[in-house]
Design an enzyme around this catalytic site. Structure first.
Site, mmCIF file in Angstrom:
data_model
loop_
_atom_site.group_PDB
_atom_site.id
_atom_site.type_symbol
_atom_site.label_atom_id
_atom_site.label_comp_id
_atom_site.label_asym_id
_atom_site.label_seq_id
_atom_site.Cartn_x
_atom_site.Cartn_y
_atom_site.Cartn_z
ATOM 1 N N ALA A 136 56.586 -28.677 -37.736
ATOM 2 C CA ALA A 136 55.281 -29.339 -37.871
ATOM 3 C C ALA A 136 55.339 -30.836 -37.551
ATOM 4 C CB ALA A 136 54.753 -29.121 -39.283
ATOM 5 N N ALA A 137 56.165 -31.568 -38.292
ATOM 6 C CA ALA A 137 56.193 -33.029 -38.118
ATOM 7 C C ALA A 137 56.846 -33.409 -36.797
ATOM 8 C CB ALA A 137 56.934 -33.670 -39.294
ATOM 9 N N ARG A 182 51.881 -37.915 -25.175
ATOM 10 C CA ARG A 182 50.482 -38.049 -24.715
ATOM 11 C C ARG A 182 50.091 -39.514 -24.596
ATOM 12 N NH1 ARG A 182 49.113 -33.867 -28.121
ATOM 13 N NH2 ARG A 182 48.316 -35.253 -29.728
ATOM 14 N N ALA A 233 67.712 -27.370 -35.101
ATOM 15 C CA ALA A 233 68.893 -26.626 -35.552
ATOM 16 C C ALA A 233 68.739 -25.113 -35.356
ATOM 17 C CB ALA A 233 69.150 -26.936 -37.023
ATOM 18 N N CYS A 247 54.105 -21.041 -43.213
ATOM 19 C CA CYS A 247 53.037 -20.665 -44.152
ATOM 20 C C CYS A 247 52.597 -19.215 -43.940
ATOM 21 C CB CYS A 247 51.838 -21.599 -44.000
ATOM 22 S SG CYS A 247 52.294 -23.335 -43.974
ATOM 23 N N ARG A 260 54.535 -29.748 -21.232
ATOM 24 C CA ARG A 260 53.806 -30.911 -21.737
ATOM 25 C C ARG A 260 54.692 -32.149 -21.801
ATOM 26 N NH1 ARG A 260 50.561 -27.839 -26.537
ATOM 27 N NH2 ARG A 260 49.848 -29.931 -27.071
ATOM 28 N N ASP A 270 58.160 -33.221 -44.469
ATOM 29 C CA ASP A 270 58.686 -32.880 -45.799
ATOM 30 C C ASP A 270 59.915 -33.693 -46.178
ATOM 31 O OD1 ASP A 270 56.747 -30.971 -45.994
ATOM 32 O OD2 ASP A 270 58.098 -29.265 -46.204
ATOM 33 N N ASN A 305 52.075 -32.503 -40.480
ATOM 34 C CA ASN A 305 51.533 -32.618 -39.124
ATOM 35 C C ASN A 305 50.962 -34.013 -38.894
ATOM 36 O OD1 ASN A 305 51.442 -29.988 -37.434
ATOM 37 N ND2 ASN A 305 51.012 -29.313 -39.509
ATOM 38 N N TRP A 308 23.677 -25.101 -59.623
ATOM 39 C CA TRP A 308 24.575 -26.214 -59.964
ATOM 40 C C TRP A 308 25.985 -25.772 -59.620
ATOM 41 C CZ3 TRP A 308 22.670 -30.866 -61.089
ATOM 42 C CH2 TRP A 308 21.333 -30.938 -61.502
#
Ligand SMILES: Cc1cc2nc3c(=O)[nH]c(=O)nc-3n(C[C@H](O)[C@H](O)[C@H](O)COP(=O)(O)OP(=O)(O)OC[C@H]3O[C@@H](n4cnc5c(N)ncnc54)[C@H](O)[C@@H]3O)c2cc1C
Length: 460
Positions: A15-16, A26, A38, A47, A74, A286, A308, A444
């Site tokens: 993710a990160a 970009r 790794a 997830c 990319r 993380d 992310n 409510w």
């Protein structure tokens, strides 16, 4: 002479790490970007692992978001099965261990995005049949094990959200599931007011719940080298497999050795642009401690969206540091810990601090607990739901909210997350115009009722 390309090395390809690499490329197309990972895959959804084990997601490939080939299209080169083992931030070199042995990689800019690994502190946790879950390949190995007939009696150590989601998943796969939780409550990060009765609910669904049961270790069964028994402070449980889910620790050993500042937990310390204490060295996800927006303190918060986002912000800041790009355009505000889970049709969600955490932080706490209906009382499918809210009595500011109800009710937590991050008082939040339609809630909204209850107790 043509100018040499500035190189960015990213350690960790989920993710990160991938968010950082792609964002930097970009924003600064001249950057020469390489990711080392790794494991065998990049950009996978951890997830989604409970859904994979439950059989809701049929093919592990569906959890792979981006392949190394697509990343290269990319502009990001990827080296899988290659782990960083040492770092020298003075010579700007990372020692890596890959399929062809050891190698030293030079970088101009570095981002550490190595995430966290599951803890496995139990004695003989290395026996065959004992698993921990983090990567997609862990989920695949676990499924193969269960499907080969060795997961008929399974113990899950730890009744947090991953342990509970996995209990449901294994039940769906036909295993007899023993869930061992060392304290008196499942989901200990939630307020007991919200999880009251959860153990009975889960037990009714078929999970054998063992509360106040602290697993201490494993021993072999009839097959040599293979788990057969889980030992605990209560009875021994005979099993043919076990999943340890008792928390995570950041993968920062090599970075801490290199002198990066970190908490005692190992989480790396970063500024709002995800810069560490070394020049040209960022960290995200993380493995870092982010500022907690309520306590103000750096805190490890192992969640996908913040990871992310931190990755993107690191990539943005790295691109800006090449001096050819304006910026950085974003900073990382911090975390509050917004989570939700679905469990046997029940939705549970939380944001910010619960009552016990708020008291521990020294707040003079006002709370409300509202038990209400999930939609208009005459609607088919109406269910009970509960909301607990916590605020600071002095300032009236919201500190946290939790709820339990039918699974779609969990989405309501997002409104509380917005209010928390905007620094709203309970009184202000109680004035918000939420939607009303009989199919979605009472006139409510339960969150408004909870906020109104608190407004009666606070000074502002
Ligand atoms: C079963 C499960 C369910 C989850 N469910 C949710 C959920 O519903 N909602 C939510 O918000 N979060 C959830 N999470 C947490 C979420 O997956 C993480 O917060 C997120 O993946 C963190 O991203 P990251 O990139 O920081 O770290 P990671 O995803 O851990 O990625 C780090 C990568 O770095 C690699 N790496 C580690 N050390 C090295 C090294 N020395 N050299 C090279 N590579 C290295 C690792 O192999 C890994 O691929 C779940 C996690 C699990 C395990």
């Amino acid at each position: 002479m043509p100018r040499a390309m500035t190189s960015l090395l990213v350690v960790g390809g989920n993710a990160a790490g991938m968010s950082c690499a792609l964002k930097a490329k970009r924003r600064a197309p001249d950057l020469d970007v390489t990711v080392i990972e790794a494991g065998p895959n990049i950009s996978y959804s951890s997830c989604g692992l409970p859904q994979l084990v439950a059989g809701t997601v049929k093919d592990p490939e569906d959890l792979l978001v981006l392949s190394p080939e697509k990343a290269l299209e990319r502009g990001v080169a990827v080296r899988t099965k290659t782990a960083a083992v040492a770092l020298n931030p003075y010579t700007k070199e990372v020692t890596v261990q890959g399929p062809k042995g050891r190698d030293a990689l030079h970088y101009d800019k570095l981002c550490i995005a190595t995430g966290a690994s599951p803890l496995n502190p139990l004695k003989h946790g290395d026996l065959k049949g004992v698993f921990a879950l983090r990567h997609i390949w862990d989920g695949v190995r676990l499924m193969e094990h269960v499907d080969s007939g060795k997961g008929k009696r399974l113990a899950i150590i730890g009744g947090g959200y991953v342990g509970l989601e996995m209990a449901e998943a294994f039940l769906k796969r036909g295993s007899e599931v023993h869930l061992m939780q060392k304290g008196p409550h499942l989901l200990p990060q939630f307020d007991p007011d919200i999880t009251d009765g959860l153990d009975e609910f889960v037990a009714q669904k078929g999970v054998r719940v063992h509360l106040d049961c602290e697993a201490t270790g494993f021993s072999e069964g009839r097959r040599e080298g293979h788990v057969g028994v889980v030992h605990s402070n209560l009875d021994d449980i005979h099993v043919d497999s076990a999943l340890v889910s008792v928390g995570v620790r950041p993968n920062t050993g090599f970075a801490a050795k290199a002198g990066l500042h970190a908490l005692s937990t190992g989480h790396l310390l970063v500024d709002d642009n995800m810069r560490t204490n070394f020049h040209d060295l960022w960290a995200a996800g993380d493995c870092v401690a982010a500022r907690h927006l309520i306590t103000g303190r750096p805190t490890g918060m192992p969640l996908a969206l913040p990871s992310n986002r931190m990755g993107r912000i690191a990539g943005d800041s790295i691109a800006a540091s090449t001096e050819r790009i304006p910026g950085p355009s974003q900073t990382f505000a911090g975390v509050v810990g917004t989570v939700a889970m679905r469990l046997f049709g029940l939705g549970l969600a939380q944001t910010g601090l619960n009552e016990a955490q708020a008291r521990k932080e020294g707040f003079d706490v006002a709370t409300s607990l509202v038990e209400t209906k999930s939609k208009a009382s005459y609607m088919p499918g109406v269910r009970d739901m509960a909301v607990k809210m916590v605020a600071d009595r002095d300032t009236g500011k919201l500190l946290g909210a939790e709820l339990a109800g039918p699974e779609d009710a969990a989405l309501r937590i997002n409104a509380a997350a917005v209010a928390l991050q905007a620094g709203m008082t309970a009184r202000k939040f109680a004035e918000v115009e939420t939607m009303y339609a009989p199919a979605f809630g009472p006139v409510w909204d339960p969150l408004l009722v909870a906020a109104s209850e608190i407004a009666k107790q606070v000074r502002k």
